[in-house]
Each structure stands twice: as structure tokens, then as C-alpha cells.
Design a protein around this motif. Structure first.
Motif: not given
Length: 632
Positions: A280-302
Motif C-alpha cells: 500500500s505504501k509503495s502504491r502511494l509512492l508511485l501514484e504520488s510520483i505520477v501525479s507530480l509529472l509535468p504535462s509537457e512532453k519531454g519533461s521526463a525521459s521515455c
């Protein structure tokens, strides 16, 4: 790190028979119990500074010698209480980012405020916190992380929010204006003390210097800090993406290993509650990271996005989160590597080594997002625009045309890169003996044919699949090879395919046809056939060394056996062609036999004739050759 010292007396606290006391000529008259520990102290130094102790002592009856006070819910434990007690006695105490939160909560609990006595502990701690701690980069991070032990107290006292604001403001500062030490990994410390003395100032850092330092924060504090950083609007999206990647690289690999171990523990019915909590804690961590990803293309590597997707599959998160990551990956799929797409399959219903379904989803998203815009507008609209508007309008139209073509060219370039990526991926998954033929073909057909300029990699993947799946029947091998375009094979690939006994005979003959057509056109050397292939061709009355007889115009080819050879350029020199008359094996079942025009069973399922266009071309060539011979 910044620090502050209070008091001047030496430390006279000692332990005797499990009881903490202070050396004094006056006997103790106050017993305080803090979470299992007992202190024998004096009312005089403590009560004048601690309003809570005053109230407790006034409400509780006094014994003959000692008055006992219970403090079971004391924040910070015995260390924080002892620090407050020493401050009351005037004993030297040292405050820093590591203990200021506990000391501040303890002082608030004991109500050591200015209303009780001037220069009390709460006031001194606030001055140190505001003037020193919040001004230091490292100090703010350490203090923020220490608030996790006292979440409610820290929120009420605004310690957490003030630390987050201080960190966010420093992150937004231009690196040239930041010269204090930053990186924890280099173990550099900012030793600026409260008296204003500084030493060993560090050189200004590059952009993104803050990403590694804040990785020590727990995910909830990290999330709030990143939200504050993003809300400012000054931080470039690529730097936010870099910071998220650094944080994920520190925590996600550890999570993946621990979750796998916990799944094994849960399977054995041992520590299942602990395994569930970790997941459960691991899922929370992953969901939090994904929610912080900027919407712009190229902000995070493929590559980083695909690592997040792998973690999402391991943690079995919601399908909506997986689809969001797949959509983000598809936006920049041309940057991926084959190794990034090799996502292990963890589904109980699948026996394949890799999760092919998620890759199919990514490819479908990629193709839906990369619909090429038209390279030019309709002619009628273009003419009307030029008639209505003169020079300026024409310039605008030309600019729009150039932009449209540039966008189309970029889209086509991406598809070429992804086609090469998919072919490499096919070669890897083809080795899986449990991979169904349908999934292999589905992956191969997601990319349009024009995106593959050369089919050598496709042929290599097919060859690997045939070797890993020797039990494929003839129909399955034909179906597999339909994704192959023999016209796009290189000379080396043709040489290999012409001697590949695992390929269907029809494919071998088609390869030979195009190889001879190319050799005749360019004056190259014909491919030498192996003995087995020659014997197989002879068994079906096919002689690649002889020119063909009259081409049949009445024979029809079953739709599932047709092979496209359209687009062949007319050669300008005499060439020998293959009469592609292919029979099935003599041991065909009755149900597999076709019937001729009289309704009688035919011995052959059909023979492969050239399509109409090439037949007319070769008939014309043959007639020209015959006329030339007659004249000579």
C-alpha cells in the motif's frame, strides 16, 4: 549546519538505580515520570518556566517528601524533556536542525512561553528557527524530515509549512545567487553559525542542484514540497522531471524487491499484514510520483516513464494509472530502447516471459497520436486564398505549408524510429516459446508498412520465432510470413532466406523471384541455393534457371495465399523469371483440397501466379525479345 547553545553551567545530570537526577545541595522534591523513565528534580527551577507543571502541581496533592507528576504523552520523549529540564537549570544545551522540532514541541507542551517568564525557551527556539534554520538549505531539509515524528504538533506550530516554503523559495533562486552547500551525497556541510561567521562557502551550483538533496524526504513531505516548487511557475518542467527521476531511482528499486519478497511471504501465509502494508505504501509512492509529472512532453525521459510503468505492473496499481503512463510513453516512444520495452509478465493468466499486451497498448496509443497532418491544403482553397489575398496572404500560406510539412516530416521520422524499435522488440520476444503467434503478428502489424524501409529486422525476428517454435504447421508459418515484404530484403537477407528450410516454399520462391529481378536489373550475382531447396523446387516442377512458359491468365489465387509483388520497376534488360506454380504436399487432407471448374477434387490447392500488372509487363518483354531474335 547551524547550531545554537543555551546556558553556561556544566551538565550535572546523572543516573542512579535507573533514576535520572541532578547534582545539587538541595534535595529533590519533584518526581516526574516520562514514558517509563523517572526524574528526581526540583520545583524551583522548573515551575517558574513551565506553566503546565505549575497547574499539575497545584491540582495534585503533595506527599510527605516528593510530589509525583505523570507525563505519559510527552512529545519528543525523554531526550526532549531532558533538554527542557536542563534549560531550566541553566545547563548548556545545543540546538540544531536535528533536535529543534522535538525541543519546540516539548517546550510548547510544557507551555514555556513569554507569558510565564521573559526569555523563555519557546521564544529562543522561534528566533533560532526563523533566523538560522529557515535560512539554511540543508537545515531546512533536515528539519522538515524530522517533523514526520511529530506530524500533528508540527502542523499546529507551522513548522512543516514554513520549512516547505523555505525550500521552495531556495529552489526557485537562480543558481548564481546560491552559494551554500547543497548536495548531501558529497557530505558537504554549511557550517554557518548564528554569530554570522561563515567558512568554506561553495561555488554556485548548476540548475537542478536541488533534486538529489530532497530525495531523503518521505513521500508525503516530498509531494508537498514539489507542489510548492511547481506552483511558483518559474521551475522548468524538465528540471522537475529530473528531480522526480532521482527520487524514483532511489526508492522504486527498493520497493520492487521488497514487494516481490512480500508476495512470497504472503503466499506462505506469514506476515501477510506486513506485506499488505508495504504494498500500500509503495502504491502511494508511485501514484504520488505520477501525479507530480509535468504535462509537457519531454519533461521526463521515455526510459524513466517505462520504469514507472514496470513498477506500476509489479505493484498492480489501477488500470487508469497504467493507461496514463502508457499514454505518456507513447508521446515519446521514439526515444525508447528495446530493453525498456521488455516488461516482465506477472499475470497469473499468462505464461509469456514479457507483458506484450501493455506494449501493444503503447503502440496503439502511439499510432493514434501520430496521425500525420496533410502535407498541403486542397488546391481549390489554396487558389481562392491567393486570389483574395496578395503578397501577405501568400507568405502566410507558404509559412503554414512549411509548418505542416515539417510536422508531417517529424511524425514520419518518429514512425521510422519506432518501426526499428518494434522490430528489435520482436526479435527479443520471438525467443519466448510460450508467445502466441497472434501476439507476435499483432505487434508486427501495429506499424504501417511504409515505416519499414528495410525488412531485414522483420525477417530476422521471423527466423528466430520459427526456430523457437518448430511445431508450427504450414498454415501458421504462412500466416507468420505475411508480415514480411520480400521486396524490402537486402541481398544478404535474400541469400539467407533462399536457403532457409523453415520458411514456407512460397516465400522462398518469392524471394528468389525478386532476387533474380534485382540481379538482372543491376547485373548482380544470383543467389546460390542449397541442395535441399533445389530438391524441394524440383519436386514442385520449379526451375529457377529456366525462363517461364506462357503465363496462365485463368488461374485464380485464393485470397489467403496471395503475396503482393506490386511496384516492381520494369527492367531494361532481359531477365529470367520464375513461374510461381506451387503445389501443396501430396499428403494433404481431403478437406484442404480445392475443386476445379468441373467440381472434381484437384490434386493441388492452387498455384501462385504473378499478379496482372507484372504479367502484362513480362509478356511485353517476352514479345520484344522474340521480335529482336527474329530480326537478328
Amino acid at each position: 549546519m547551524k547550531f545554537m547553545k543555551l546556558g553556561s553551567r556544566p551538565d550535572t545530570f546523572y543516573t542512579a538505580d535507573g533514576v535520572r537526577s541532578v547534582s545539587s545541595e538541595v534535595s529533590s522534591d519533584l518526581i516526574i515520570q516520562v514514558k517509563g523513565s523517572r526524574y528526581m528534580l526540583h520545583k524551583f527551577p522548573l515551575l517558574p518556566k513551565c506553566l503546565r507543571l505549575q497547574r499539575i502541581c497545584s491540582e495534585s496533592p503533595e506527599t510527605l517528601q516528593h510530589q509525583i507528576v505523570q507525563l505519559p504523552d510527552f512529545p519528543g520523549g525523554i531526550d526532549a524533556f531532558e533538554l527542557c529540564a536542563k534549560f531550566c537549570y541553566g545547563i548548556t544545551v545545543t540546538l540544531s536542525a536535528y533536535n529543534i522540532v522535538a525541543a519546540r514541541c516539548a517546550a510548547e507542551y510544557l507551555q514555556m512561553t513569554e507569558d510565564v517568564e521573559k526569555g523563555n525557551l519557546v521564544c529562543k527556539l522561534e528566533v533560532f528557527f526563523n533566523s538560522c534554520i529557515l535560512h539554511g538549505w540543508r537545515d531546512s531539509i533536515v528539519t522538515l524530515q524530522s517533523t514526520k515524528a511529530f506530524p500533528l504538533w508540527s502542523e499546529d506550530l507551522r513548522i512543516t509549512s514554513r520549512c516547505i516554503e523555505a525550500i521552495a523559495s531556495k529552489v526557485s533562486t537562480h543558481p548564481s545567487k546560491v552559494s551554500v552547500s547543497h548536495s548531501q551525497s558529497r557530505r558537504v556541510r554549511d557550517d554557518i553559525s548564528c554569530n554570522g561567521k561563515d567558512s568554506d562557502r561553495q561555488k554556485p551550483m548548476k540548475k537542478g542542484w536541488w533534486g538529489e538533496d530532497i530525495t531523503e524526504l518521505d513521500i508525503d513531505l516530498y509531494w508537498r514540497t514539489m507542489i510548492a516548487v511547481k506552483s511558483d511557475g518559474k521551475m522548468p518542467s524538465n528540471l522537475v522531471g529530473e528531480a522526480l527521476q532521482i527520487y524514483a531511482s532511489r526508492w522504486l528499486p527498493y520497493i520492487s524487491r521488497k514487494v516481490k519478497a512480500n508476495k512470497e511471504a504472503a503466499a506462505s501465509d506469514s506476515d501477510s499484514d506486513s506485506a499488505t502494508e508495504v504494498t500500500s505504501k509503495s502504491r502511494l509512492l508511485l501514484e504520488s510520483i505520477v501525479s507530480l509529472l509535468p504535462s509537457e512532453k519531454g519533461s521526463a525521459s521515455c526510459s524513466f516513464l517505462l520504469k514507472l510503468l514496470k513498477a506500476a505492473i509489479i505493484l498492480d496499481v489501477s488500470s487508469s494509472l497504467k493507461m496514463e503512463l502508457a499514454r505518456r510513453v507513447a508521446l515519446q516512444l521514439e526515444e525508447a530502447r528495446v530493453s525498456d520495452l521488455l516488461i516482465p509478465s506477472l499475470s497469473n493468466s499468462s505464461t509469456t516471459l514479457y507483458d506484450v499486451d501493455i506494449v501493444l497498448t503503447i503502440l496503439e496509443q502511439f499510432m493514434s497520436q501520430r496521425q500525420s497532418p496533410p502535407t498541403s491544403p486542397p488546391r481549390s482553397k489554396l487558389v481562392s486564398e491567393r486570389r483574395r489575398r496578395r503578397s501577405r496572404s501568400a507568405e502566410n500560406i507558404d509559412f503554414k505549408l512549411q509548418e505542416s510539412r515539417r510536422s508531417s516530416s517529424a511524425s514520419h521520422s518518429s514512425k521510422l524510429k519506432v518501426a526499428k524499435l518494434v522490430d528489435g522488440y520482436l526479435q527479443e520476444i520471438a525467443r519466448d516459446k510460450n508467445l502466441p503467434l497472434s501476439k507476435f503478428i499483432a505487434v508486427a502489424e501495429t506499424i504501417p508498412s511504409f515505416s519499414r524501409l528495410v525488412h531485414d529486422d522483420v525477417y530476422r525476428a521471423i527466423d528466430i520465432y520459427l526456430k523457437a517454435h518448430p511445431d508450427l504447421n504450414k498454415g501458421e508459418r504462412k500466416k507468420l510470413c505475411r508480415v514480411l515484404d520480400c521486396k524490402k530484403l537486402s541481398v544478404e537477407a535474400c541469400m539467407h532466406a533462399a536457403q532457409n528450410e523453415k520458411l514456407p516454399l512460397r516465400v522462398v520462391v518469392q524471394v528468389l523471384f525478386f532476387d533474380q529481378a534485382r540481379a538482372a536489373t543491376t547485373g548482380g550475382k544470383l543467389t546460390e541455393l542449397s541442395g535441399n531447396i533445389k530438391a524441394l523446387l524440383a519436386a514442385h516442377n520449379i526451375d529457377p534457371s529456366k525462363p517461364p512458359g506462357p503465363l496462365s491468365t485463368t488461374t485464380s489465387i485464393p485470397a489467403d495465399d496471395q503475396w503482393s509483388i506490386s511496384g516492381l520497376k520494369s527492367p531494361k534488360s532481359r531477365m529470367s523469371t520464375l513461374r510461381m506454380k506451387l503445389a501443396e504436399d501430396d499428403n494433404l487432407n481431403e478437406n484442404d483440397m480445392n475443386t476445379d471448374t468441373t467440381g472434381r477434387p484437384s490434386k493441388f490447392k492452387g498455384f501462385c501466379a504473378l499478379p496482372t500488372g507484372p504479367k502484362k509487363m513480362f509478356s511485353k518483354l517476352m514479345s520484344i525479345n522474340r521480335n529482336g531474335n527474329e530480326k537478328s
